[in-house]
Write a protein that holds these residues in place. Structure first.
Motif, PDB file in Angstrom:
ATOM      1  N   LEU A   1       0.681  -1.341  -0.072  1.00 60.12           N
ATOM      2  CA  LEU A   1       0.045   0.082   0.174  1.00 60.12           C
ATOM      3  C   LEU A   1       0.848   1.254  -0.070  1.00 60.12           C
ATOM      4  CD1 LEU A   1      -2.806  -1.215   2.592  1.00 60.12           C
ATOM      5  CD2 LEU A   1      -2.718  -1.219  -0.273  1.00 60.12           C
ATOM      6  N   LYS A   2       1.763   1.239   0.837  1.00 61.66           N
ATOM      7  CA  LYS A   2       3.054   2.297   0.746  1.00 61.66           C
ATOM      8  C   LYS A   2       3.454   2.692  -0.691  1.00 61.66           C
ATOM      9  CE  LYS A   2       5.728   2.888   4.521  1.00 61.66           C
ATOM     10  NZ  LYS A   2       6.865   2.815   5.140  1.00 61.66           N
ATOM     11  N   TRP A   3       3.861   1.348  -1.210  1.00 62.94           N
ATOM     12  CA  TRP A   3       4.510   1.312  -2.617  1.00 62.94           C
ATOM     13  C   TRP A   3       3.576   2.029  -3.667  1.00 62.94           C
ATOM     14  CZ3 TRP A   3       9.195   1.727  -4.079  1.00 62.94           C
ATOM     15  CH2 TRP A   3       9.338   1.432  -5.507  1.00 62.94           C
TER      16      TRP A   3
ATOM     17  N   VAL B   1      17.240   2.921   2.377  1.00 66.36           N
ATOM     18  CA  VAL B   1      17.899   2.939   3.845  1.00 66.36           C
ATOM     19  C   VAL B   1      16.924   2.508   5.116  1.00 66.36           C
ATOM     20  CG1 VAL B   1      18.565   4.603   5.695  1.00 66.36           C
ATOM     21  CG2 VAL B   1      19.235   5.020   3.298  1.00 66.36           C
ATOM     22  N   GLY B   2      17.245   1.808   5.723  1.00 64.18           N
ATOM     23  CA  GLY B   2      16.282   1.153   6.728  1.00 64.18           C
ATOM     24  C   GLY B   2      15.219   0.004   5.852  1.00 64.18           C
ATOM     25  N   CYS B   3      15.816  -0.710   5.148  1.00 66.08           N
ATOM     26  CA  CYS B   3      14.993  -1.474   4.223  1.00 66.08           C
ATOM     27  C   CYS B   3      14.059  -2.599   4.786  1.00 66.08           C
ATOM     28  CB  CYS B   3      15.553  -1.950   3.010  1.00 66.08           C
ATOM     29  SG  CYS B   3      16.783  -3.145   3.417  1.00 66.08           S
TER      30      CYS B   3
ATOM     31  N   ILE C   1      20.147  -1.239   3.085  1.00 69.23           N
ATOM     32  CA  ILE C   1      20.885  -1.245   4.447  1.00 69.23           C
ATOM     33  C   ILE C   1      19.783  -1.501   5.460  1.00 69.23           C
ATOM     34  CG2 ILE C   1      23.066  -0.242   3.535  1.00 69.23           C
ATOM     35  CD1 ILE C   1      22.003   2.580   4.777  1.00 69.23           C
ATOM     36  N   ASP C   2      19.997  -2.348   6.534  1.00 65.64           N
ATOM     37  CA  ASP C   2      19.307  -2.506   7.726  1.00 65.64           C
ATOM     38  C   ASP C   2      20.030  -3.094   8.797  1.00 65.64           C
ATOM     39  OD1 ASP C   2      15.829  -2.000   8.262  1.00 65.64           O
ATOM     40  OD2 ASP C   2      17.137  -3.114   9.741  1.00 65.64           O
ATOM     41  N   PRO C   3      20.436  -2.524   9.945  1.00 63.04           N
ATOM     42  CA  PRO C   3      21.093  -3.326  10.779  1.00 63.04           C
ATOM     43  C   PRO C   3      20.613  -4.545  11.603  1.00 63.04           C
ATOM     44  CG  PRO C   3      20.314  -1.065  11.706  1.00 63.04           C
ATOM     45  CD  PRO C   3      19.720  -1.241  10.349  1.00 63.04           C
ATOM     46  N   THR C   4      19.184  -4.965  11.354  1.00 64.78           N
ATOM     47  CA  THR C   4      18.448  -5.858  12.157  1.00 64.78           C
ATOM     48  C   THR C   4      18.755  -7.077  11.413  1.00 64.78           C
ATOM     49  OG1 THR C   4      16.713  -4.168  12.659  1.00 64.78           O
ATOM     50  CG2 THR C   4      16.018  -6.438  12.755  1.00 64.78           C
ATOM     51  N   LEU C   5      19.151  -7.930  12.106  1.00 60.87           N
ATOM     52  CA  LEU C   5      19.712  -9.259  11.421  1.00 60.87           C
ATOM     53  C   LEU C   5      18.567 -10.257  11.128  1.00 60.87           C
ATOM     54  CD1 LEU C   5      23.100  -9.832  13.127  1.00 60.87           C
ATOM     55  CD2 LEU C   5      22.756  -9.135  11.029  1.00 60.87           C
TER      56      LEU C   5
ATOM     57  N   SER D   1      14.172   6.840   2.315  1.00 58.32           N
ATOM     58  CA  SER D   1      14.319   6.615   3.625  1.00 58.32           C
ATOM     59  C   SER D   1      12.871   6.618   4.041  1.00 58.32           C
ATOM     60  CB  SER D   1      14.932   7.865   4.344  1.00 58.32           C
ATOM     61  OG  SER D   1      14.797   7.826   5.769  1.00 58.32           O
ATOM     62  N   MET D   2      12.494   5.316   4.424  1.00 55.56           N
ATOM     63  CA  MET D   2      10.882   5.181   4.697  1.00 55.56           C
ATOM     64  C   MET D   2      10.736   4.658   6.153  1.00 55.56           C
ATOM     65  SD  MET D   2       9.387   4.257   1.004  1.00 55.56           S
ATOM     66  CE  MET D   2      10.201   2.592   0.750  1.00 55.56           C
ATOM     67  N   GLY D   3      10.214   5.120   7.023  1.00 52.70           N
ATOM     68  CA  GLY D   3      10.004   4.754   8.385  1.00 52.70           C
ATOM     69  C   GLY D   3      11.334   4.566   9.260  1.00 52.70           C
TER      70      GLY D   3
HETATM   71  C1  LIG Z   1       9.681   1.130  10.440  1.00 54.98           C
HETATM   72  S1  LIG Z   1      11.025   0.074   9.597  1.00 54.98           S
HETATM   73  C2  LIG Z   1      10.676   0.674   8.078  1.00 54.98           C
HETATM   74  C3  LIG Z   1      10.934  -0.419   7.194  1.00 54.98           C
HETATM   75  C4  LIG Z   1      10.599  -0.172   5.424  1.00 54.98           C
HETATM   76  N1  LIG Z   1      11.779   0.923   5.023  1.00 54.98           N
HETATM   77  C5  LIG Z   1       9.279   0.447   5.352  1.00 54.98           C
HETATM   78  O1  LIG Z   1       8.900   1.715   5.176  1.00 54.98           O
HETATM   79  O2  LIG Z   1       8.425  -0.530   5.581  1.00 54.98           O
HETATM   80  C6  LIG Z   1      12.358   1.005  10.189  1.00 54.98           C
HETATM   81  C7  LIG Z   1      13.814   0.171   9.882  1.00 54.98           C
HETATM   82  O3  LIG Z   1      14.882   1.053   9.943  1.00 54.98           O
HETATM   83  C8  LIG Z   1      15.729   0.052  10.373  1.00 54.98           C
HETATM   84  N2  LIG Z   1      17.071   0.880  11.271  1.00 54.98           N
HETATM   85  C9  LIG Z   1      17.248   1.169  12.488  1.00 54.98           C
HETATM   86  N3  LIG Z   1      18.141   1.901  12.569  1.00 54.98           N
HETATM   87  C10 LIG Z   1      18.738   2.061  11.517  1.00 54.98           C
HETATM   88  C11 LIG Z   1      19.868   2.974  11.011  1.00 54.98           C
HETATM   89  N4  LIG Z   1      20.723   3.366  11.842  1.00 54.98           N
HETATM   90  N5  LIG Z   1      20.197   2.840   9.495  1.00 54.98           N
HETATM   91  C12 LIG Z   1      19.609   2.300   8.627  1.00 54.98           C
HETATM   92  N6  LIG Z   1      18.268   1.670   9.084  1.00 54.98           N
HETATM   93  C13 LIG Z   1      17.787   1.551  10.554  1.00 54.98           C
HETATM   94  C14 LIG Z   1      15.275  -0.837  11.238  1.00 54.98           C
HETATM   95  O4  LIG Z   1      16.003  -1.952  11.540  1.00 54.98           O
HETATM   96  C15 LIG Z   1      13.923  -1.024  10.626  1.00 54.98           C
HETATM   97  O5  LIG Z   1      13.895  -2.248   9.946  1.00 54.98           O
END
Ligand SMILES: C[S@@+](CC[C@H](N)C(=O)[O-])C[C@H]1O[C@@H](n2cnc3c(N)ncnc32)[C@H](O)[C@@H]1O
Length: 329
Positions: free
Chosen positions: A115-117, A135-137, A157-161, A201-203
């Motif tokens: 829906l966001k897309w 960023v934060g994918c 890029i996303d730091p969550t494993l 950069s979303m969310g």
């Molecule tokens: C709310 S989610 C958004 C996911 C996706 N972008 C979306 O819009 O549905 C936020 C994401 O940002 C990531 N995140 C947190 N700190 C971050 C950082 N320093 N750099 C990049 N991503 C980060 C989190 O791991 C998480 O997956």
């Protein structure tokens, strides 16, 4: 699966892809930086997730559809292997971003990320042939859609494993497509790389303690004239209006700045962006964010005041998200 990221099948083409694009200045990620970042953020459950990835049945894709709401992968898989794939994919619970349809397995995620897309796809500069950073994918759902829209190379890029493990599971079935998710934060991208044609950069913005620095970091990733797609929580109000929650926001601990649209536009201007446009403002609905069999924890309706869904359980304005476009000047 080798312990060195650069030897993983999922990263096989990464070095060549970086060298063939404006990313050659980002020299380290294919090996040392990736490994260091991974090592530093190593999660206690990583061995379990890595084992899941190792046990996924092999199957070359016969059809990969990245251009529809459901990211869909099909191929020959016996019923036994399909059942085993489903069991393994479920071990990567909770699945937050999607949806996916993999060998008939419908991963009905917490978020209908499609829906966001849909809200932005027709309005951004066409991605055909572009080098894109997300960023934060998360687990890469939008990154697959970016490839489906024709991007030449998508780096997420996303730091969550756990998100990375989910991405690697999808990539295992999708095969050789130029989409890579790296276990890095925005702070790990070399400053002023000026290499990407489009940066999403979303969310992420509201999770950053220093929001203007985030806008500048994103600008540093973009080539001159490149496009920023920024999606974040906003509040209603005039220029200057900002909500900084005292504690949690919709039960989230790490929410810092929620500006009004006009405030955010003024920050984008201040950071040197031009041609700034507000594309969309939408209230988040339980159609878009809800608990499912693939995300069995609490979700949006549990975070809203049961007496008044205009408010969060903390008494703050309920989530409203906006999408902005801007160009790096
Ligand atoms: C709310 S989610 C958004 C996911 C996706 N972008 C979306 O819009 O549905 C936020 C994401 O940002 C990531 N995140 C947190 N700190 C971050 C950082 N320093 N750099 C990049 N991503 C980060 C989190 O791991 C998480 O997956």
């Amino acid at each position: 699966m080798p312990e060195d990221f650069s030897e993983w099948p999922a990263y096989k083409g990464l070095l060549a892809a970086f060298q063939a694009s404006a990313l050659e200045a980002w020299t380290e990620p294919p090996a040392a930086q990736l490994w260091r970042a991974f090592d530093a953020s190593r999660h206690g459950d990583w061995p379990k997730w890595r084992d899941v990835l190792r046990r996924l049945p092999a199957s070359a894709p016969s059809r990969v559809d990245l251009n529809a709401d459901l990211v869909r992968i099909e191929g020959a898989l016996s019923q036994e292997d399909r059942d085993s794939a489903e069991r393994l994919l479920r071990e990567l619970h909770p699945w937050r971003k999607g949806p996916y349809l993999i060998h008939g397995i419908h991963i009905d995620t917490e978020w209908r990320s499609d829906l966001k897309w849909r809200r932005l796809a027709a309005h951004i500069k066409p991605l055909t042939g572009r080098t894109v950073l997300d960023v934060g994918c998360g687990n890469g759902y939008h990154a697959w859609r970016m490839a489906g829209a024709g991007a030449k190379l998508v780096v997420g890029i996303d730091p969550t494993l756990l998100s990375l493990a989910q991405f690697l599971a999808v990539k295992h079935f999708a095969g050789d497509i130029p989409v890579y998710v790296l276990p890095l934060g925005i702070e790990d991208v070399p400053p002023n790389l000026q290499a990407f044609d489009t940066v999403f950069s979303m969310g992420v913005f509201y999770h950053r303690r220093s929001p203007l620095d985030h806008l500048l970091e994103l600008k540093g990733c973009l080539r001159l004239g490149g496009e920023l797609v920024l999606e974040t929580l906003v509040v209603e109000g005039e220029a200057g209006q900002i909500l900084v929650p005292e504690e949690r926001y919709a039960r989230m601990r790490n929410v810092w700045f929620i500006p009004s649209c006009l405030t955010l536009i003024s920050w984008l201007k201040r950071c040197g962006y031009r041609n700034i446009r507000l594309l969309d403002v939408s209230r988040t609905t339980p159609e878009e964010q809800r608990a499912t069999g693939w995300m069995r924890f609490q979700s949006l309706t549990d975070f809203l005041d049961p007496e008044n869904p205009e408010l969060t359980v903390e008494g703050l304005p309920a989530p409203r998200r906006a999408i902005f476009l801007a160009e790096s000047a």
